[in-house]
Design a protein around this motif. Structure first.
Motif, PDB file in Angstrom:
ATOM      1  N   MET A 225       7.724  16.710  14.266  1.00  0.00           N
ATOM      2  CA  MET A 225       8.385  15.782  13.368  1.00  0.00           C
ATOM      3  C   MET A 225       7.345  14.817  12.816  1.00  0.00           C
ATOM      4  N   ALA A 226       7.343  14.616  11.526  1.00  0.00           N
ATOM      5  CA  ALA A 226       6.435  13.668  10.880  1.00  0.00           C
ATOM      6  C   ALA A 226       7.162  12.350  10.632  1.00  0.00           C
ATOM      7  N   TYR A 227       6.432  11.254  10.715  1.00  0.00           N
ATOM      8  CA  TYR A 227       7.012   9.926  10.542  1.00  0.00           C
ATOM      9  C   TYR A 227       6.382   9.203   9.363  1.00  0.00           C
ATOM     10  N   ASP A 228       7.154   8.338   8.732  1.00  0.00           N
ATOM     11  CA  ASP A 228       6.612   7.405   7.759  1.00  0.00           C
ATOM     12  C   ASP A 228       5.989   6.245   8.517  1.00  0.00           C
ATOM     13  N   PHE A 229       5.112   5.512   7.866  1.00  0.00           N
ATOM     14  CA  PHE A 229       4.534   4.329   8.504  1.00  0.00           C
ATOM     15  C   PHE A 229       4.235   3.289   7.445  1.00  0.00           C
ATOM     16  N   GLN A 230       4.033   2.071   7.902  1.00  0.00           N
ATOM     17  CA  GLN A 230       3.522   1.010   7.053  1.00  0.00           C
ATOM     18  C   GLN A 230       2.291   0.436   7.727  1.00  0.00           C
ATOM     19  N   VAL A 231       1.448  -0.185   6.966  1.00  0.00           N
ATOM     20  CA  VAL A 231       0.264  -0.850   7.494  1.00  0.00           C
ATOM     21  C   VAL A 231       0.619  -2.321   7.627  1.00  0.00           C
ATOM     22  N   VAL A 232       0.296  -2.923   8.771  1.00  0.00           N
ATOM     23  CA  VAL A 232       0.598  -4.335   9.009  1.00  0.00           C
ATOM     24  C   VAL A 232      -0.712  -5.090   9.215  1.00  0.00           C
ATOM     25  N   ILE A 233      -0.857  -6.187   8.481  1.00  0.00           N
ATOM     26  CA  ILE A 233      -2.052  -7.020   8.580  1.00  0.00           C
ATOM     27  C   ILE A 233      -1.617  -8.407   9.019  1.00  0.00           C
ATOM     28  N   ASP A 234      -2.177  -8.874  10.142  1.00  0.00           N
ATOM     29  CA  ASP A 234      -1.877 -10.220  10.625  1.00  0.00           C
ATOM     30  C   ASP A 234      -2.465 -11.249   9.668  1.00  0.00           C
ATOM     31  N   SER A 235      -1.751 -12.365   9.515  1.00  0.00           N
ATOM     32  CA  SER A 235      -2.173 -13.380   8.556  1.00  0.00           C
ATOM     33  C   SER A 235      -1.654 -14.748   8.970  1.00  0.00           C
ATOM     34  N   VAL A 236      -2.462 -15.781   8.751  1.00  0.00           N
ATOM     35  CA  VAL A 236      -1.980 -17.147   8.990  1.00  0.00           C
ATOM     36  C   VAL A 236      -1.204 -17.680   7.790  1.00  0.00           C
ATOM     37  N   ASP A 237      -1.331 -17.032   6.637  1.00  0.00           N
ATOM     38  CA  ASP A 237      -0.613 -17.443   5.426  1.00  0.00           C
ATOM     39  C   ASP A 237      -0.261 -16.186   4.629  1.00  0.00           C
ATOM     40  N   PRO A 238       0.774 -15.448   5.068  1.00  0.00           N
ATOM     41  CA  PRO A 238       1.030 -14.112   4.527  1.00  0.00           C
ATOM     42  C   PRO A 238       1.360 -14.029   3.040  1.00  0.00           C
ATOM     43  N   HIS A 239       2.038 -15.008   2.492  1.00  0.00           N
ATOM     44  CA  HIS A 239       2.449 -14.895   1.090  1.00  0.00           C
ATOM     45  C   HIS A 239       1.268 -14.960   0.119  1.00  0.00           C
ATOM     46  N   PRO A 240       0.371 -15.938   0.230  1.00  0.00           N
ATOM     47  CA  PRO A 240      -0.807 -15.908  -0.652  1.00  0.00           C
ATOM     48  C   PRO A 240      -1.691 -14.684  -0.419  1.00  0.00           C
ATOM     49  N   LEU A 241      -1.783 -14.221   0.830  1.00  0.00           N
ATOM     50  CA  LEU A 241      -2.603 -13.040   1.100  1.00  0.00           C
ATOM     51  C   LEU A 241      -1.964 -11.792   0.493  1.00  0.00           C
ATOM     52  N   ALA A 242      -0.650 -11.681   0.543  1.00  0.00           N
ATOM     53  CA  ALA A 242       0.040 -10.559  -0.120  1.00  0.00           C
ATOM     54  C   ALA A 242      -0.207 -10.615  -1.625  1.00  0.00           C
ATOM     55  N   ASP A 243      -0.156 -11.796  -2.208  1.00  0.00           N
ATOM     56  CA  ASP A 243      -0.449 -11.943  -3.639  1.00  0.00           C
ATOM     57  C   ASP A 243      -1.870 -11.462  -3.938  1.00  0.00           C
ATOM     58  N   TRP A 244      -2.823 -11.867  -3.098  1.00  0.00           N
ATOM     59  CA  TRP A 244      -4.220 -11.502  -3.310  1.00  0.00           C
ATOM     60  C   TRP A 244      -4.390  -9.985  -3.261  1.00  0.00           C
ATOM     61  N   TRP A 245      -3.814  -9.359  -2.242  1.00  0.00           N
ATOM     62  CA  TRP A 245      -3.951  -7.909  -2.102  1.00  0.00           C
ATOM     63  C   TRP A 245      -3.204  -7.153  -3.195  1.00  0.00           C
ATOM     64  N   ALA A 246      -2.051  -7.642  -3.623  1.00  0.00           N
ATOM     65  CA  ALA A 246      -1.337  -6.995  -4.722  1.00  0.00           C
ATOM     66  C   ALA A 246      -2.218  -7.002  -5.970  1.00  0.00           C
ATOM     67  N   ASP A 247      -2.876  -8.118  -6.237  1.00  0.00           N
ATOM     68  CA  ASP A 247      -3.793  -8.191  -7.364  1.00  0.00           C
ATOM     69  C   ASP A 247      -4.992  -7.268  -7.155  1.00  0.00           C
ATOM     70  N   ALA A 248      -5.545  -7.263  -5.947  1.00  0.00           N
ATOM     71  CA  ALA A 248      -6.722  -6.435  -5.661  1.00  0.00           C
ATOM     72  C   ALA A 248      -6.444  -4.951  -5.877  1.00  0.00           C
ATOM     73  N   LEU A 249      -5.261  -4.504  -5.495  1.00  0.00           N
ATOM     74  CA  LEU A 249      -4.921  -3.082  -5.562  1.00  0.00           C
ATOM     75  C   LEU A 249      -4.152  -2.686  -6.821  1.00  0.00           C
ATOM     76  N   GLY A 250      -3.695  -3.665  -7.581  1.00  0.00           N
ATOM     77  CA  GLY A 250      -2.831  -3.347  -8.713  1.00  0.00           C
ATOM     78  C   GLY A 250      -1.435  -2.951  -8.253  1.00  0.00           C
ATOM     79  N   TRP A 251      -1.020  -3.476  -7.100  1.00  0.00           N
ATOM     80  CA  TRP A 251       0.283  -3.177  -6.525  1.00  0.00           C
ATOM     81  C   TRP A 251       1.249  -4.314  -6.859  1.00  0.00           C
ATOM     82  N   GLN A 252       2.445  -4.262  -6.259  1.00  0.00           N
ATOM     83  CA  GLN A 252       3.470  -5.273  -6.502  1.00  0.00           C
ATOM     84  C   GLN A 252       3.898  -5.911  -5.183  1.00  0.00           C
ATOM     85  N   VAL A 253       4.077  -7.224  -5.220  1.00  0.00           N
ATOM     86  CA  VAL A 253       4.659  -7.913  -4.069  1.00  0.00           C
ATOM     87  C   VAL A 253       6.152  -7.612  -4.079  1.00  0.00           C
TER      88      VAL A 253
END
Length: 143
Positions: A1-29
């Motif tokens: 059986m194969a499973y889906d997964f997500q990647v989790v990154i620990d952060s002291v300020d997750p919302h600005p870091l998610a914004d930064w990575w969304a911009d870095a990758l061209g992804w969406q928050v």
């Protein structure tokens, strides 16, 4: 059986870091449903202490996620999870952003202009990469 997964990154300020990575990758928050959050608070399933305001919207304090614009079928979700302590040692795993050899320098310049820090340049045979750190110090490579 194969499973889906997500990647989790620990952060002291997750919302600005998610914004930064969304911009870095061209992804969406991922949007968070403010009315759903208020409904859970109203029913006693959560409290105001579980929330914060980011970019003028009520969001869960515990984290923020980003995803590829083509959806989860294209790439796994990345979740930035609130932790109390800042990063203190080298990552045991990291993301590689593959942009192609002809685009590495331009991408490194773009990311460092947005707050990344260059850590190392590596080469193995004809392949080369640059290791950077995001604004919270998490290492990643551009190759």
């Amino acid at each position: 059986m194969a499973y889906d997964f997500q990647v989790v990154i620990d952060s002291v300020d997750p919302h600005p870091l998610a914004d930064w990575w969304a911009d870095a990758l061209g992804w969406q928050v991922e949007a968070q449903d403010e009315s759903f959050i208020r409904e859970l608070i109203g029913k006693g399933h959560a409290s105001e202490d579980d929330t914060t305001t980011h970019n003028g919207a009520l969001v869960w304090k515990a984290g923020a996620a980003i995803r590829h614009p083509d959806g989860l079928e294209r790439a796994p979700r990345v979740l930035f999870q609130l932790v109390p302590e800042p990063k203190s040692v080298k990552n045991r795993s990291h993301l590689d952003i593959r942009v192609g050899a002809g685009n590495i320098e331009a991408e490194v310049a773009r990311l460092t202009a947005r707050g990344a820090k260059e850590l190392h340049r590596g080469r193995q045979g004809p392949n080369w990469w640059v290791t950077l750190a995001d604004p919270e110090g998490n290492e990643f490579c551009v190759s």
